[in-house]
Design a protein around this motif. Structure first.
Motif, PDB file in Angstrom:
ATOM      1  N   ALA A 109       1.076  -0.874   0.130  1.00 52.55           N
ATOM      2  CA  ALA A 109       0.293  -0.035   0.232  1.00 52.55           C
ATOM      3  C   ALA A 109       0.949   1.366  -0.020  1.00 52.55           C
ATOM      4  O   ALA A 109       1.713   1.608   1.043  1.00 52.55           O
ATOM      5  N   SER A 110       0.775   2.119  -0.360  1.00 52.46           N
ATOM      6  CA  SER A 110       1.118   3.563  -1.092  1.00 52.46           C
ATOM      7  C   SER A 110       0.511   4.186  -1.414  1.00 52.46           C
ATOM      8  O   SER A 110      -0.420   4.564  -2.469  1.00 52.46           O
ATOM      9  N   SER A 111       0.914   6.060  -1.536  1.00 53.04           N
ATOM     10  CA  SER A 111      -0.224   6.880  -1.981  1.00 53.04           C
ATOM     11  C   SER A 111       0.895   6.706  -2.805  1.00 53.04           C
ATOM     12  O   SER A 111       2.208   7.158  -3.340  1.00 53.04           O
ATOM     13  N   PRO A 112      -0.010   7.102  -4.261  1.00 58.06           N
ATOM     14  CA  PRO A 112       0.557   7.500  -5.536  1.00 58.06           C
ATOM     15  C   PRO A 112       1.964   8.717  -5.640  1.00 58.06           C
ATOM     16  O   PRO A 112       3.394   8.468  -5.839  1.00 58.06           O
ATOM     17  N   SER A 113       1.170  10.038  -4.392  1.00 55.18           N
ATOM     18  CA  SER A 113       2.453  11.060  -4.225  1.00 55.18           C
ATOM     19  C   SER A 113       3.347  10.814  -3.586  1.00 55.18           C
ATOM     20  O   SER A 113       3.984  11.639  -3.809  1.00 55.18           O
ATOM     21  N   ALA A 114       3.341   9.821  -3.102  1.00 53.62           N
ATOM     22  CA  ALA A 114       4.572   9.017  -2.661  1.00 53.62           C
ATOM     23  C   ALA A 114       5.683   8.931  -3.125  1.00 53.62           C
ATOM     24  O   ALA A 114       6.823   9.362  -2.841  1.00 53.62           O
ATOM     25  N   SER A 115       5.517   8.129  -4.215  1.00 53.77           N
ATOM     26  CA  SER A 115       6.837   8.365  -5.184  1.00 53.77           C
ATOM     27  C   SER A 115       7.531   8.800  -5.574  1.00 53.77           C
ATOM     28  O   SER A 115       6.377   9.872  -6.655  1.00 53.77           O
ATOM     29  N   PRO A 116       8.022   9.374  -5.931  1.00 56.68           N
ATOM     30  CA  PRO A 116       9.256  10.534  -7.329  1.00 56.68           C
ATOM     31  C   PRO A 116       8.534  10.174  -8.772  1.00 56.68           C
ATOM     32  O   PRO A 116       8.127   8.914  -8.816  1.00 56.68           O
ATOM     33  N   LEU A 117       8.388  11.240  -9.177  1.00 54.97           N
ATOM     34  CA  LEU A 117       7.862  11.140 -10.851  1.00 54.97           C
ATOM     35  C   LEU A 117       9.266  10.914 -11.191  1.00 54.97           C
ATOM     36  O   LEU A 117      10.204  11.635 -11.136  1.00 54.97           O
ATOM     37  N   GLU A 118       9.279  10.505 -11.750  1.00 53.10           N
ATOM     38  CA  GLU A 118      10.345   9.773 -13.451  1.00 53.10           C
ATOM     39  C   GLU A 118       9.511   9.799 -14.226  1.00 53.10           C
ATOM     40  O   GLU A 118       8.959   9.208 -15.087  1.00 53.10           O
ATOM     41  N   VAL A 119      10.116  10.855 -15.737  1.00 48.86           N
ATOM     42  CA  VAL A 119       9.781  10.346 -16.581  1.00 48.86           C
ATOM     43  C   VAL A 119      11.249  10.444 -17.548  1.00 48.86           C
ATOM     44  O   VAL A 119      12.210  10.722 -17.057  1.00 48.86           O
ATOM     45  N   ARG A 120      11.590   9.342 -18.787  1.00 43.34           N
ATOM     46  CA  ARG A 120      12.796   9.258 -19.358  1.00 43.34           C
ATOM     47  C   ARG A 120      11.850   9.233 -20.953  1.00 43.34           C
ATOM     48  O   ARG A 120      11.276   8.786 -21.370  1.00 43.34           O
ATOM     49  N   ARG A 121      12.997   9.893 -21.226  1.00 45.61           N
ATOM     50  CA  ARG A 121      13.350  10.420 -23.275  1.00 45.61           C
ATOM     51  C   ARG A 121      14.366   9.119 -23.650  1.00 45.61           C
ATOM     52  O   ARG A 121      15.165   9.230 -23.243  1.00 45.61           O
ATOM     53  N   ILE A 122      13.309   8.531 -24.126  1.00 42.65           N
ATOM     54  CA  ILE A 122      13.968   7.827 -24.941  1.00 42.65           C
ATOM     55  C   ILE A 122      13.383   7.143 -26.436  1.00 42.65           C
ATOM     56  O   ILE A 122      12.812   8.093 -26.742  1.00 42.65           O
ATOM     57  N   PRO A 123      14.753   7.226 -26.685  1.00 39.71           N
ATOM     58  CA  PRO A 123      14.273   5.929 -28.266  1.00 39.71           C
ATOM     59  C   PRO A 123      12.976   5.141 -28.407  1.00 39.71           C
ATOM     60  O   PRO A 123      12.646   4.810 -27.845  1.00 39.71           O
TER      61      PRO A 123
END
Length: 345
Positions: A109-123
């Motif tokens: 169980a976890s709040s979505p806001s607790a996890s850091p947001l990671e966005v990867r720009r990939i091919p």
């Protein structure tokens, strides 16, 4: 003689008082320094900018009445809106992890806001496969007649957040319908089983049609405006709204107040052209979506998480109307009917 000298001294004192009051308190006494007057060149530049904006508004009003011939507008769009560079790699912005309510990938169980947001720009070719039981959303917006420059990665649902056209109020309706027909043909070729579209403020030619004809014109997708749809294949409830704000002559679906009906309640995905604060306030009072997709502000391309909602601005066109910004790919784990009560609590 003494009287005349006294009168002269009094007059001198009065003149000094008038001068002092006109320039303000003495700087030697520690008083704040008065604000500097703008220089004449800066004032002239500001005046010229104001005159240019007024001229631009007047010309826009005239052109909106007279209408630019299609061939001239085609040439304008070709010059104004760029092309994707042939030698540039095709990239996607991939949001790492699965967006879900109250659970991480390992089941804790976890709040979505607790996890850091990671966005990867990939091919594009390095896009990882989606996790089992998830729905992959591909999000684009503001293609401005350059939809065929966009390479859409494979997914379950394509979300297009509006601005299909380029200033369609300034040319003949027939031209806008021609571009919309080509856009519909393109929609039918993208590698996503389901497609959802909202209009944008540039899509005047679409707004002028009756609602039934709007939906028929974009028959390869589900067109929404203050409406919801439960996608049959992916099982996700999507709310769409074309509202936006702005000050240009492109005013399709722009009103003083955003109209939001109660059908948005419990929507898991929200698609709007512009993510205004008034829209957010109205929708988030009734729903807690996992994903909010939008565009409109080209320079705001990116993603941010607020609370349990991931906000994505997927404008393909940059500030210069070049279609070079990457599509977003987001995986979510929806609340299927059997889980809906527990998931929404």
């Amino acid at each position: 003689v003494l009287g005349r000298r006294a009168m002269a001294a009094a007059a001198s004192t009065e003149a000094a008082t008038v001068v002092a009051s006109s320039v303000g308190p003495s700087l030697e006494e520690g008083a704040p320094r008065p604000a500097a007057e703008p220089s004449q060149p800066a004032a002239r530049r500001k005046e010229k900018r104001g005159c240019f904006q007024q001229l631009k508004r007047c010309l826009s009003r005239i052109v909106s009445i007279v209408k630019v011939p299609e061939c001239i507008w085609d040439a304008f769009v070709e010059r104004r809106c760029g092309r994707f560079p042939l030698d540039a790699p095709r990239l996607v912005d991939f949001v790492v992890g699965v967006q879900s309510k109250g659970a991480q990938e390992d089941g804790t169980a976890s709040s979505p806001s607790a996890s850091p947001l990671e966005v990867r720009r990939i091919p594009l070719e390095e896009l990882p496969p989606k996790a089992p039981g998830t729905v992959r959303f591909v999000v684009v917006s503001d293609t401005h007649e350059r939809h065929r420059e966009v390479v859409v990665p494979p997914g379950d649902v394509l979300l297009h957040c509006g601005d299909i056209l380029m200033s369609s109020s300034l040319t003949w309706q027939g031209r806008g319908l021609r571009v919309l027909a080509d856009f519909n043909d393109w929609l039918s070729t993208v590698p996503c089983r389901e497609r959802v579209v909202v209009g944008g403020n540039h899509d005047w030619a679409l707004e002028q049609l009756p609602i039934a004809q709007q939906k028929q014109m974009l028959s390869a997708a589900t067109l929404l405006h203050d409406e919801c749809v439960s996608l049959p294949m992916s099982g996700v409830k999507v709310y769409g709204n074309a509202h936006s704000t702005g000050h240009s002559h492109n005013r399709a679906w722009q009103t003083n107040e955003a109209k939001v009906s109660s059908c948005c309640a419990d929507a898991e995905v929200v698609v709007t052209h512009h993510s205004t604060w008034s829209l957010q306030e109205a929708v988030l009072a009734q729903a807690k979506p996992l994903l909010w997709a939008s565009g409109h502000a080209h320079e705001a391309h990116g993603a941010v998480r607020r609370g349990s909602t991931l906000f994505v601005n997927a404008a393909i066109s940059n500030a210069k109307y070049n279609p070079v910004q990457a599509p977003f790919v987001v995986d979510i784990r929806p609340c299927f009917p059997a889980e809906a009560v527990a998931c929404r609590s």
